[in-house]
Design a protein around this motif. Structure first.
Motif, short mmCIF file in Angstrom:
data_model
loop_
_atom_site.label_atom_id
_atom_site.label_comp_id
_atom_site.label_asym_id
_atom_site.label_seq_id
_atom_site.Cartn_x
_atom_site.Cartn_y
_atom_site.Cartn_z
N GLY A 256 0.81 -1.22 0.00
CA GLY A 256 0.00 0.00 0.00
C GLY A 256 0.84 1.26 0.00
O GLY A 256 0.41 2.30 0.54
N ALA A 257 2.02 1.22 -0.61
CA ALA A 257 2.91 2.38 -0.64
C ALA A 257 2.32 3.49 -1.50
O ALA A 257 1.52 3.25 -2.41
CB ALA A 257 4.28 1.97 -1.17
N GLU A 258 2.74 4.71 -1.20
CA GLU A 258 2.31 5.85 -2.01
C GLU A 258 2.77 5.65 -3.45
O GLU A 258 3.81 5.05 -3.71
CB GLU A 258 2.90 7.14 -1.46
CG GLU A 258 2.44 7.48 -0.05
CD GLU A 258 3.39 6.95 1.01
OE1 GLU A 258 4.02 5.90 0.76
OE2 GLU A 258 3.50 7.58 2.08
N PRO A 259 1.99 6.17 -4.42
CA PRO A 259 2.34 5.97 -5.84
C PRO A 259 3.76 6.41 -6.17
O PRO A 259 4.44 5.76 -6.98
CB PRO A 259 1.30 6.82 -6.58
CG PRO A 259 0.11 6.80 -5.67
CD PRO A 259 0.68 6.84 -4.28
N TRP A 260 4.25 7.50 -5.60
CA TRP A 260 5.60 7.97 -5.94
C TRP A 260 6.66 6.99 -5.46
O TRP A 260 7.70 6.84 -6.10
CB TRP A 260 5.85 9.37 -5.40
CG TRP A 260 5.82 9.51 -3.90
CD1 TRP A 260 4.74 9.82 -3.13
CD2 TRP A 260 6.93 9.35 -3.00
NE1 TRP A 260 5.11 9.87 -1.79
CE2 TRP A 260 6.42 9.59 -1.69
CE3 TRP A 260 8.28 9.05 -3.16
CZ2 TRP A 260 7.24 9.52 -0.55
CZ3 TRP A 260 9.09 8.98 -2.03
CH2 TRP A 260 8.59 9.22 -0.75
N ARG A 261 6.40 6.32 -4.35
CA ARG A 261 7.36 5.34 -3.84
C ARG A 261 7.33 4.08 -4.70
O ARG A 261 8.38 3.50 -5.02
CB ARG A 261 7.07 5.00 -2.39
CG ARG A 261 7.16 6.19 -1.44
CD ARG A 261 6.80 5.82 -0.02
NE ARG A 261 7.90 5.16 0.67
CZ ARG A 261 7.76 4.50 1.80
NH1 ARG A 261 6.55 4.38 2.36
NH2 ARG A 261 8.80 3.95 2.38
N LEU B 271 10.33 2.38 -6.96
CA LEU B 271 10.67 0.95 -6.95
C LEU B 271 10.63 0.38 -8.37
O LEU B 271 11.47 -0.44 -8.74
CB LEU B 271 9.70 0.18 -6.06
CG LEU B 271 9.85 0.35 -4.56
CD1 LEU B 271 8.70 -0.35 -3.83
CD2 LEU B 271 11.19 -0.21 -4.09
N ARG B 272 9.66 0.82 -9.14
CA ARG B 272 9.55 0.36 -10.53
C ARG B 272 10.79 0.77 -11.33
O ARG B 272 11.33 -0.02 -12.12
CB ARG B 272 8.28 0.95 -11.15
CG ARG B 272 7.88 0.31 -12.48
CD ARG B 272 6.59 0.93 -13.01
NE ARG B 272 5.41 0.46 -12.29
CZ ARG B 272 4.65 1.20 -11.50
NH1 ARG B 272 4.96 2.49 -11.30
NH2 ARG B 272 3.59 0.70 -10.92
N ALA C 199 22.25 3.62 -11.33
CA ALA C 199 20.95 4.26 -11.52
C ALA C 199 19.88 3.56 -10.70
O ALA C 199 18.97 4.21 -10.16
CB ALA C 199 20.58 4.27 -13.00
N ALA C 200 19.97 2.23 -10.61
CA ALA C 200 19.00 1.47 -9.82
C ALA C 200 19.08 1.88 -8.35
O ALA C 200 18.05 2.11 -7.70
CB ALA C 200 19.25 -0.03 -9.98
N LEU D 130 16.29 3.55 -5.86
CA LEU D 130 15.92 2.95 -4.58
C LEU D 130 15.94 4.00 -3.46
O LEU D 130 15.04 4.04 -2.61
CB LEU D 130 16.86 1.80 -4.24
CG LEU D 130 16.62 1.08 -2.91
CD1 LEU D 130 15.20 0.51 -2.85
CD2 LEU D 130 17.65 -0.03 -2.72
N THR D 131 16.94 4.85 -3.46
CA THR D 131 17.00 5.93 -2.47
C THR D 131 15.77 6.83 -2.59
O THR D 131 15.19 7.27 -1.58
CB THR D 131 18.28 6.75 -2.66
OG1 THR D 131 19.42 5.90 -2.46
CG2 THR D 131 18.35 7.90 -1.67
N ASP D 132 15.34 7.10 -3.84
CA ASP D 132 14.17 7.95 -4.06
C ASP D 132 12.90 7.35 -3.46
O ASP D 132 11.94 8.08 -3.16
CB ASP D 132 13.95 8.16 -5.56
CG ASP D 132 15.03 9.03 -6.20
OD1 ASP D 132 15.74 9.73 -5.45
OD2 ASP D 132 15.15 9.00 -7.44
#
Length: 339
Positions: A200-205, A209-210, A309-310, A314-316
């Motif tokens: 149920g993470a926020e869309p930006w998170r 991950l995507r 870049a991955a 992930l940090t983001d």
């Protein structure tokens, strides 16, 4: 932490992912009618066939590991993501069975592939059946099912491009990277996003991950292509040199072509010959030409760039520290295979 310690941690992480995922995998396969069920069980290493004993080896569990670690990184217990992990692994194995058939690869995980042992029609049917039960596994979660269906369209596009490249001698590096983004990176990207959706993470998170999975998937394909030319069958699970034998436009090969020069031209001559598959001496020469033209170095550097870049993506995602640690370990393991 030492390299040995990190490798041990990754093995334990993947073993835990396999333990959590396998019951749902077996439940899905058990829904298949015979004889398709027995064929699928052989493919997963759960059933013996004549001279080939059961091994219990259905792969390293990288994609389920990503689903579970991503869910944990977003604050959910990994157990909540077991069905999603099984769905991703079922889709992955659907693609493996069909890819082996299309590529005529006769060996996977040290055992005969489905088409090689049971014939082409049964390979098509078994792959289709795994896709159906994958959809059933996620049928009660519309958001998860929508994510996976979108991924399947990317997989089809990537595989279609890969097949089309076999008839071309002018494939660009960008085209090759786009193909890899569909054929390989799309499912790793989806695996990470599914973990976020389960939690149920926020869309930006979830989107971060995507992106993490996308870049990791490209790194995975680059390393896979390197192993296909300069690796060992014990690491790749497939005969080394098979891609060159078929004159496949893998990323190191296309990078070598793009570099130009006498080595690239000689490689192009080998690839454009019309007398069938390359023989062993030709394969050895092709590997040398790719390396001298810079294809090997480019692929290694690009794999590292994609890994970096991955990790930035992930940090983001602002992950939970434990889940972030697991995902980082998986990223390093994926990009260090064969070293």
């Amino acid at each position: 932490m030492t390299a040995v310690g990190q490798e041990q941690n990754v093995r334990e992480l993947l073993a835990q992912a396999r333990d959590l995922t396998e019951p749902a995998l077996r439940e899905a396969v058990n829904r298949l009618p015979q004889p398709t069920r027995s064929v699928a069980e052989f493919h997963f290493g759960w059933r013996a066939h004549k001279r080939h004993p059961a091994t219990g080896d259905w792969g390293k569990g990288i994609r389920p590991g990503l689903v579970l670690a991503a869910a944990r990184a977003m604050g959910a217990a990994p157990e909540r993501a077991a069905s999603a992990a099984a769905g991703v692994e079922l889709v992955h194995n659907f693609t493996l069975i069909h890819d082996d058939l299309m590529d005529r690869d006769a060996l996977r995980r040290g055992r005969p592939t489905v088409w090689a042992l049971f014939g082409d029609p049964q390979a098509v049917l078994t792959g289709d059946a795994l896709l159906v039960v994958a959809m059933q596994t996620l049928a009660g979660e519309p958001a998860l099912l929508s994510e996976l269906c979108a991924t399947l369209l990317c997989l089809v596009a990537g595989q279609g491009a890969d097949l089309a490249f076999e008839r071309r001698t002018d494939v660009s590096l960008q085209e090759c990277l786009t193909m890899a983004a569909g054929k390989t990176a799309a499912l790793l990207s989806s695996a990470c996003a599914l973990g976020g959706l389960v939690a149920g993470a926020e869309p930006w998170r979830t989107d971060a991950l995507r992106r993490f999975g996308h870049h990791l998937g490209l790194a995975f394909q680059l390393v896979d292509d390197l192993l296909g030319i300069w690796g060992r069958s014990a690491v790749s699970g497939k005969p080394v040199g098979a891609d060159l034998r078929r004159r496949k436009n893998s990323l190191p090969v296309v990078a070598a072509f793009a570099a130009g020069g006498p080595d690239a031209r000689r490689l192009a001559e080998l690839y454009r010959r019309e007398n069938g598959a390359l023989g062993d001496p030709d394969i050895q020469e092709a590997a040398r030409l790719i390396e001298r033209a810079g294809g090997r170095a480019w692929a290694q550097e690009e794999a590292e760039r994609q890994r970096t870049a991955a990790l930035a993506a992930l940090t983001d995602a602002a992950p939970d520290p434990t889940g972030a640690h697991h995902l980082t370990q998986l990223a390093h393991a994926i990009t260090s295979r064969g070293r």
